[in-house]
Each structure stands twice: as structure tokens, then as C-alpha cells.
Design an enzyme around this catalytic site. Structure first.
Site, PDB file in Angstrom:
ATOM      1  CG  ASP A   9      -1.666   1.231   1.457  1.00 47.04           C
ATOM      2  OD1 ASP A   9      -2.464   1.585   0.577  1.00 47.04           O
ATOM      3  OD2 ASP A   9      -1.456   1.884   2.491  1.00 47.04           O
ATOM      4  CG  ASP A  11      -2.000   7.482   0.050  1.00 48.50           C
ATOM      5  OD1 ASP A  11      -1.327   8.517  -0.048  1.00 48.50           O
ATOM      6  OD2 ASP A  11      -2.683   7.024  -0.880  1.00 48.50           O
ATOM      7  CG  ASP A 160      -1.901   2.574   6.398  1.00 46.82           C
ATOM      8  OD1 ASP A 160      -2.190   2.186   5.244  1.00 46.82           O
ATOM      9  OD2 ASP A 160      -2.270   3.672   6.854  1.00 46.82           O
TER      10      ASP A 160
END
Length: 208
Positions: A9, A11, A160
């Protein structure tokens, strides 16, 4: 090698975009007519799932693609000072040197991702699955598995947020959650990822 492919991922996992996102959220909320969260509420939302956050803010699902497209365009047009988390370049270099195949999987645009990654991007990543997908990250993961002809257990998603865990489960791949991004580490732990990585420095040892 534990995995044949690791999808990162962007961001909140590779890049510290949260401060910039928070700086524009009131303007976006006003434009699209959803609730403005104060600092205390934003801190509490880090323990919530994506669906719970949308419900709290009063964002209808049908508006979400337009909101995400607006934020991506704003990031492209303004070119904010978004940087990779400390230690990420060194970790990616070490992983690549070990022969790990890596991709970026993100709802952000490929142009935004590559701009923040900088000229080193091509030396780190083999592929990108970026942009909005109406079927979400699980669909992107399935495309990667088909493209590289991989069994799901040979692929890992590193993210995250709790929604990254959900996407990995839908696609049948393993998932590692990182503690330095959006969702609080306690919320991630309770959601049951296969791996929980507490610091950037731990990445190489946990993935190779």
C-alpha cells in the site's frame, strides 16, 4: 524467500500522507457536504474501520469515488511536500537487493505515487496497481495473482489499515499490517493480520 511477490500500500505505509490529508479534510467536507471531525474525533477514528468512519462522517457510498478523485487531483495539482517514512528507502533497497519482487497497490494515482517515490521508483518496483477500482483492493490483488501466475499464499499485502486486512482475506493472500500508518496498532492487532510490523527497520527481516 517467504514470498514471490509483495504488494505495498502507498498512503500511510510507504508515504506519510496523513498530515496532508488531515490539512485538506475540512475543505473537502465542505465541498461534499459531510461532517467535519475535530482533532479528538480524528484520533478516535484511527481505531475504526473504513465503513465506521464513513458512517460517522456521514459520507454516502455513492459519493466516495468523487471524493477520492477530488483528493487525488488535489494532490497532483498542489504537489504537497509528502515524503516517504524515514527508513523506507533503505528498507526497499535492501528488499530489492535480496531479489524480492515488489509492486505498489494503491487507490492513489500512479502519477502521485511515482512522484513521491522519486527516481528510485523503477529500481524498487516491478509493477503498479493504482487508481480507483469499484471492486476495491481485493480485485487489484487478484489481477496481480493472475498476471504473475502466483498461488495466493505466495503473495503478501503490506498495509496500514483494517481494510487492507479485509482485502487480503477476500483475495486469499497473506497480509502484514504496519504500526506507523493510519489505523492504530491496537485496532490492527485486534483485526488479526498474519504479520504485525512495528517499525520500518523490521521490514527486511520480516519479509525476506
Amino acid at each position: 524467500m517467504k514470498y514471490d511477490l509483495v504488494a505495498f500500500d502507498f498512503d500511510g505505509t510507504l508515504a506519510n500522507t496523513l498530515p496532508w490529508f488531515e490539512s485538506i479534510m475540512d475543505e473537502v467536507a465542505e465541498k461534499y457536504g459531510f461532517r467535519k471531525a475535530n482533532a479528538e474525533e480524528r484520533a478516535q477514528l484511527r481505531y475504526r474501520s473504513a465503513h465506521e468512519i464513513l458512517a460517522f462522517l456521514g459520507v454516502p457510498i455513492w459519493k466516495l469515488p468523487s471524493i477520492m478523485a477530488h483528493v487525488r487531483r488535489k494532490m497532483h495539482d498542489v504537489a504537497p511536500d509528502v515524503r516517504l517514512f524515514d527508513g523506507i528507502p533503505e528498507a526497499l533497497t535492501q528488499l530489492r537487493a535480496a531479489g524480492l519482487r515488489m509492486t505498489v497497490l494503491s487507490s492513489n494515482s500512479q502519477a502521485n505515487v511515482q512522484r513521491v517515490l522519486g527516481p528510485q521508483a523503477s529500481s524498487w518496483f516491478d509493477d503498479y496497481e493504482c487508481g480507483t477500482d469499484m471492486f476495491g483492493k481485493a480485485s487489484k490483488l487478484r489481477r496481480l495473482l493472475a498476471r504473475y501466475r502466483l498461488a495466493p499464499q505466495r503473495c503478501l499485502l503490506v498495509g496500514d489499515e483494517m481494510r487492507d486486512i479485509d482485502a487480503a482475506r477476500k483475495a486469499g493472500v497473506n497480509v502484514a499490517s504496519v504500526a506507523w500508518g493510519y489505523n492504530h496498532v491496537d485496532a490492527l492487532r485486534a483485526h488479526g493480520p498474519d504479520e504485525l510490523i512495528l517499525t520500518v527497520a523490521d521490514l527486511p527481516a520480516r519479509l525476506i
